[in-house]
Design an enzyme around this catalytic site. Structure first.
Site, mmCIF file in Angstrom:
data_model
loop_
_atom_site.group_PDB
_atom_site.id
_atom_site.type_symbol
_atom_site.label_atom_id
_atom_site.label_comp_id
_atom_site.label_asym_id
_atom_site.label_seq_id
_atom_site.Cartn_x
_atom_site.Cartn_y
_atom_site.Cartn_z
ATOM 1 N N GLU A 64 18.951 -7.983 11.667
ATOM 2 C CA GLU A 64 17.673 -7.672 12.361
ATOM 3 C C GLU A 64 16.552 -8.199 11.813
ATOM 4 O O GLU A 64 15.533 -9.114 12.328
ATOM 5 C CB GLU A 64 17.464 -6.205 12.316
ATOM 6 C CG GLU A 64 16.304 -5.527 13.024
ATOM 7 C CD GLU A 64 16.402 -5.651 14.469
ATOM 8 O OE1 GLU A 64 15.299 -5.488 15.072
ATOM 9 O OE2 GLU A 64 17.444 -5.606 14.880
ATOM 10 N N ASP A 104 8.431 -2.307 2.003
ATOM 11 C CA ASP A 104 8.804 -3.501 1.714
ATOM 12 C C ASP A 104 9.012 -4.125 0.344
ATOM 13 O O ASP A 104 8.278 -5.176 -0.224
ATOM 14 C CB ASP A 104 8.064 -4.485 2.529
ATOM 15 C CG ASP A 104 7.743 -4.031 4.116
ATOM 16 O OD1 ASP A 104 9.146 -3.444 4.537
ATOM 17 O OD2 ASP A 104 7.011 -4.154 4.684
#
Length: 443
Positions: A203, A29
């Site tokens: 998403e 991330d």
């Protein structure tokens, strides 16, 4: 580091690869931030051997050249937030008025739901503290991205399965109005095959920024496995128009997460994959690619590479360089150093650290390293090009009486000129040899 401690080092998969950019731990991330001429990279940290998103802290790295990355350790974790129970997942940091605000999702202990907390620090590398002592916002969803518009209005976006936002106040720790939802239309975010109750491709993992008057929302699309897609808008809250794929599904992780910056004349796309040994969907690693926008401002399709970008600058060996500034490593780990910052440790015979594009100029005469050893030490081989390259110097490291008992050692070097890669290879007996905090050459 003590001899009683043991850690499993992550070895690079390809000797000359620059991706993934961190090899000593699993990272995920990526959230890059450019500040004062340097890129600071905020990441999550997947625990070794994870079979779920087992994440307990966040990490910070930085670079001035996009190929050598300095490990700044973990300036924020679950323990930073007294109200947090688990799941130190994907966040993003931003600077405003000399302070750094890091927005992260964690499970709220009292509600059992995902909430967004905010850490604050006076430095991009922390330490961060809980800015408000409670969640900033909570609706059970994840993946905050933060954006400050040209007029000073800041926005926080987040969400899975929805896409929500709030207008942050100038203090960056409160917001005006309620939680707003961006309509997830197929025109705005694409059509999901067999979408059912999730008709669009959106998403999670939004990354919102502005370029040449256009607002971009780059996000993880579909599931699972995810790819990276993007939409654009004339305003920060829409209406959004779906523009297509940025990075197709690839890379050994069923999730992906984007981060985009401009730096030193180039544009860079950060993402994660499962490329390290033992890597996968729960043991991920951050990588980066350089790209150029098309003439109309659209983002080209970007493919994962092991090579990564070319250096954006040279590294100066005549100023102190942290030992934890690394392009590639084999066998080492990092840890907090008693003298401040981090040091490399868990060094055994044959381990090495490489840095790229080192500008030696007319030539170096001396190499100095800051070292500590709780055993009998070893040798630092100064090599050029690779771990099997020419040896241009050898520094002997003796025992110092402790793994954090530091001393400086120096040795002559010869034939060190021009701009080339540097490898410090460590040799000695069995077991852990020594730690290293920093190094520096002298002409």
């Amino acid at each position: 580091m003590t001899a009683a401690l043991c850690a499993t080092a992550l070895l690079p998969g390809t000797a000359h690869a620059d991706n993934p950019i961190v090899q000593q731990v699993y990272t995920a991330d990526p959230a890059p931030l450019v500040h004062n001429g340097r890129v600071y990279l905020y990441t999550g940290h997947d625990e070794d051997g994870s079979t779920y998103f087992t994440m307990k802290d966040w990490r910070v790295w930085s670079s001035a050249d996009m190929v050598n990355w300095t490990d700044h350790g973990s300036p924020m974790g679950l323990s930073t937030f007294s109200w947090a129970k688990q799941d130190a997942w994907a966040g993003q940091a931003v600077e405003r008025n000399g302070k750094f605000y890091w927005y992260v999702p964690v499970v709220n202990r009292s509600t059992g739901r995902m909430a967004i907390g905010v850490g604050v620090a006076d430095s991009p590398t922390g330490p961060f503290r809980d800015a408000i002592g409670r969640p900033l916002v909570e609706n059970g969803e994840i993946d905050p991205t933060v954006f400050i518009d040209d007029n000073g209005q800041a926005y926080l976006y987040w969400g899975n399965p929805n896409l929500s936002y709030v207008r942050l106040n100038a203090d960056m720790t409160s917001y005006s109005g309620g939680i707003n939802q961006i309509p997830l239309t197929t025109a705005g975010f694409g059509t999901r095959p067999n979408g059912g109750n999730r008709p669009t491709l959106y998403e999670e993992g939004p990354w919102v920024y502005k370029r040449n008057g256009t607002y971009y929302n780059v996000f993880a699309a579909k599931c699972c496995s995810e790819f990276i897609a993007y939409s654009t808008s004339p305003g920060p809250t829409g209406p959004w128009t779906y523009r297509g794929t940025v990075m197709p599904t690839q890379g050994g992780s069923f999730t992906n997460h984007p981060g985009i910056i401009d730096y030193k004349g180039g544009s860079y796309f950060f993402y994660h994959n499962g490329a390290l040994p033992g890597g996968g969907g729960y043991t991920r690693s951050v990588a980066v690619e350089k790209f150029a926008y098309n003439a109309d401002g659209s983002i080209p399709t970007i493919t994962m590479t092991t090579g990564g970008p070319l250096p954006a600058d040279t590294l100066d060996p005549y100023t102190r360089q942290e030992a934890e500034t690394i392009n590639r490593e084999s066998g080492i780990e990092t840890e907090p150093a008693s003298e401040g910052g981090m040091n490399i440790g868990w060094i055994e015979n044959g381990d090495n650290v490489k840095v790229r594009n080192v500008a030696f100029g007319a030539g170096a005469k001396t190499f100095t390293a800051r070292v500590a050893s709780g055993t009998s030490g070893g040798t630092i081989e100064v090599r050029l090009g690779s771990a099997t390259g020419a040896v241009v110097g050898r520094c002997t490291v003796s025992g110092t009486g402790g793994w954090q008992t530091w001393t400086s050692v120096s040795c002559p070097v010869s034939g060190v000129t021009g701009t080339q890669d540097l490898v410090l290879r460590f040799t000695g007996g069995s077991g852990y040899l020594f730690n290293m905090n920093w190094w520096q050459f002298a002409a």
